[in-house]
Motif scaffolding. Structure first.
Motif, short mmCIF file in Angstrom:
data_model
loop_
_atom_site.label_atom_id
_atom_site.label_comp_id
_atom_site.label_asym_id
_atom_site.label_seq_id
_atom_site.Cartn_x
_atom_site.Cartn_y
_atom_site.Cartn_z
N ALA A 125 0.84 -1.20 0.00
CA ALA A 125 0.00 0.00 0.00
C ALA A 125 0.87 1.25 0.00
CB ALA A 125 -0.92 0.00 1.22
N ASP A 126 0.34 2.34 -0.52
CA ASP A 126 1.08 3.60 -0.48
C ASP A 126 1.24 4.11 0.95
OD1 ASP A 126 1.35 3.65 -3.22
OD2 ASP A 126 -0.46 4.86 -3.54
N THR A 127 0.28 3.81 1.81
CA THR A 127 0.32 4.25 3.20
C THR A 127 1.16 3.29 4.03
OG1 THR A 127 -1.90 5.18 2.97
CG2 THR A 127 -1.08 4.82 5.21
N PRO A 128 2.15 3.77 4.77
CA PRO A 128 2.97 2.87 5.60
C PRO A 128 2.12 2.04 6.55
CG PRO A 128 3.96 5.05 5.49
CD PRO A 128 2.62 5.18 4.85
N GLU A 138 -8.09 -1.88 -3.96
CA GLU A 138 -6.79 -1.70 -4.58
C GLU A 138 -5.93 -0.67 -3.84
OE1 GLU A 138 -9.67 -1.84 -6.10
OE2 GLU A 138 -9.45 -3.69 -7.26
N GLU A 139 -6.55 0.21 -3.04
CA GLU A 139 -5.78 1.18 -2.27
C GLU A 139 -5.07 0.52 -1.08
OE1 GLU A 139 -8.34 4.31 -1.00
OE2 GLU A 139 -9.27 4.54 -2.97
N GLU A 140 -5.43 -0.71 -0.76
CA GLU A 140 -4.92 -1.35 0.45
C GLU A 140 -3.67 -2.18 0.22
OE1 GLU A 140 -9.36 -1.50 2.48
OE2 GLU A 140 -8.43 -3.36 1.82
N GLY A 141 -3.23 -2.27 -1.03
CA GLY A 141 -2.00 -2.99 -1.33
C GLY A 141 -2.12 -3.88 -2.54
N VAL A 142 -1.19 -4.81 -2.65
CA VAL A 142 -1.14 -5.74 -3.77
C VAL A 142 -2.16 -6.86 -3.56
CG1 VAL A 142 0.28 -7.38 -5.04
CG2 VAL A 142 1.27 -5.23 -4.21
N VAL A 143 -3.05 -7.04 -4.52
CA VAL A 143 -4.07 -8.10 -4.45
C VAL A 143 -3.50 -9.35 -5.10
CG1 VAL A 143 -6.42 -8.79 -5.04
CG2 VAL A 143 -5.90 -6.38 -4.56
N ILE A 144 -3.41 -10.44 -4.33
CA ILE A 144 -2.87 -11.69 -4.84
C ILE A 144 -4.03 -12.68 -4.97
CG2 ILE A 144 -1.19 -13.54 -4.50
CD1 ILE A 144 0.28 -11.71 -2.54
N PRO A 145 -4.47 -12.98 -6.20
CA PRO A 145 -5.49 -14.01 -6.37
C PRO A 145 -4.88 -15.37 -6.04
CG PRO A 145 -4.60 -13.40 -8.49
CD PRO A 145 -3.95 -12.47 -7.48
#
Length: 529
Positions: A125-128, A138-145
């Motif tokens: 995520a962009d936020t530390p 999608e704002e919460e980080g990398v989505v891994i299916p």
């Protein structure tokens, strides 16, 4: 199998899960895993049904039990496979919780799966801290299916691109293994733990052979179901209802209702969340698997201690939640806080519903939040930190609540001050029990904690907390616990916010106390937890 054989199988399978946890803790890099123990380990049968777990994180384990079958049927498994997933709508909870699945084979026959799930403080995520005040998944980080991380010991092309995103500029040369990237160390630890569990499970099954072992696992599930049915039969038949409110999502949507009706008929129960608020703009939404985890947790607490950690215990329970509500959100809803905050409120509302049916067994509300604090920096020295804070447990008919503990859907530890200060530019200036925050009653609720952080460098902070406006409720005439609060340099903060803080600033977090039980008398401080 007789009772002794079933008990031995259950104990030995649980020991395998505990061994997985030891491997994960000792090989992980981040304090969030090695110190806070924010991870879980479990074993599943060949079809994806839970049959053993360690005493780790309820929200991890219950959601895995609910979602694992769908993961299993979607893949063509081979020896040596390693699958990874964090997609909340495809078997996950929220993005920081990454699940690693390793199939277990014996003489070419698939006999089960070894699974680890751990919270990663940096999931892109962009936020530390990767627990942002978010509006979309999608704002919460990398989505891994759900995808194969490795097949035949080699990283797959689909996984390689995701690993590169997470590793950043620390990805080694192409000739090196992905696990050598420092930022992927916790992924490697999860894989090692799952493989250790797979080896131990194969060794356990080899003692009887695959067919006999499969029969034993089925017998264990049937035994758990019998105990669950006996537990439900002891609850008076009827429709037991309750509702509670979440403070708000941080974007102006406040007093969010969670409603439940528990219909108990003989040896079965239906848990229906009709009337719950629709999904919201903020990240209090959760997938149905998280709601299921909270339901499973509450009912498991009512079962005898010897009940095996098997999915069979949940067969007599049906779950309903309207699609598109807070507890059964649609993609691409943000869900970061649903896993940690909404799940806690589901526990509260279920306990409140069952209190009239089981007045001597149900406690008052615990703190009802995990008090999430995420922080870090994206400057010259990039760092990410995340932790949840303890609070008070609710009192009950037999005694007071417990002070300063992680309750219900979390089962982590605090981060030791020494570890936190060794790893991050922070100083903990106060860490104390918040005396008097538990609700008064014949038995007092447990007290929360106060934790104060001094920032030694500029940083970004995200707070995701609940029970700031709606206090933890008491029971049987007991008073409510004190709500939580947060302050930056003495100025009050909302329960959900993002802050840019300067070096030298002081963040104070005050966590809620638990509700009291029974009408207060002249001596309402009878015993303390």
């Amino acid at each position: 199998m007789d009772g002794i054989e079933l008990a031995l199988l259950a104990s030995r399978a649980q020991a395998v899960c505990e061994e997985m946890g030891v491997v994960l803790r000792r090989s992980a890099f981040s304090p969030n895993i090695k110190d806070r123990l924010d991870f879980s380990c479990a074993l599943f049968d060949a079809e994806g049904a839970l049959f053993a777990q360690a005493a780790h994180i309820p929200v991890h384990l219950g959601s895995m039990a609910f979602a694992m079958r769908d993961l299993v049927v979607a893949e063509r498994w081979q020896p040596g496979d390693v699958l990874v997933v964090n997609d909340p709508f495809l078997g996950g909870t929220h993005l920081p919780d990454v699940t690693v699945v390793v199939p277990v084979f014996l003489a070419g026959v698939r006999i089960g799966f070894a699974v680890t799930r751990a919270h990663h403080a940096d999931i892109g995520a962009d936020t530390p801290g990767s627990m942002p005040l978010s509006r979309r998944l999608e704002e919460e980080g990398v989505v891994i299916p759900p995808l194969l991380l490795e097949r035949d010991g080699r990283v797959t092309r689909a996984a390689a691109s995701i690993l590169a995103r997470l590793a950043g500029d620390e990805l080694p040369a192409e000739t090196a293994h992905w696990s050598e990237a420092p930022r992927l160390a916790d992924f490697a630890a999860q894989v090692s733990a799952a493989r250790a569990g797979a080896r131990a499970l194969a060794g356990l099954a080899a003692e009887t052979g695959a067919a006999a072992f499969g029969d034993a696992v089925v017998a264990l599930g049937d035994y758990a179901e019998r105990l669950a049915r006996a537990t439900l039969a002891a609850i008076p038949d009827g429709s037991w209802r309750a509702e509670d409110l979440l403070d708000g999502d941080g974007f102006g949507h406040d007093d969010l209702r969670i409603a439940v009706r528990v219909d108990v008929h003989g040896e079965t129960a239906t848990v229906d969340f009709a009337g719950t608020a629709p999904q919201v703009e903020g990240n209090l939404n959760c997938p149905l698997s998280v709601a299921a985890a909270a339901v499973f947790y509450v009912l498991r607490c009512l079962m005898p201690p010897e009940t095996p950690a098997s999915g069979g215990a949940f067969r007599p329970v049906s779950l309903r939640a309207p699609e598109g509500c807070l507890l059964n959100a649609r993609r691409p809803a943000a869900v970061a806080a649903g896993n940690v905050e909404t799940s806690m409120r589901v526990v509260d509302v279920l306990l409140r519903a069952l209190a009239p049916a089981l007045p001597e067994r149900i406690p008052a509300a615990a703190q009802g939040t995990m008090n999430n604090v995420a922080m870090g920096s994206r400057g010259m020295r990039s760092w990410d930190y995340y932790e949840t804070l303890a609070g008070g447990l609710g009192a009950h008919a037999s005694g007071p609540g417990i002070d300063a503990v992680h309750a219900h859907m979390t089962n982590t530890l605090n981060t030791p001050v020494e570890s936190l200060e060794a790893h991050y530019p922070l100083r903990v200036e106060r860490y104390a029990v918040r005396r008097g925050s538990g609700g008064a009653g014949r038995h007092r609720g447990g007290d929360g904690v106060i934790r104060s952080y001094r920032f030694l460098e500029d940083a970004t902070v995200t707070l995701l907390g609940e029970r700031r406006t709606h206090a933890p409720w008491g029971l049987a005439g007991g008073e409510d616990g004190s709500p939580g609060a947060a302050f930056l340099d003495g100025e009050a903060l909302p329960g959900k916010c993002r802050l840019d803080v300067r070096a030298g600033s002081l963040l104070d977090l005050h966590t809620p106390g638990g509700g009291g039980w029974g009408t207060p008398s002249g001596n309402d401080d009878e015993g303390r937890g």
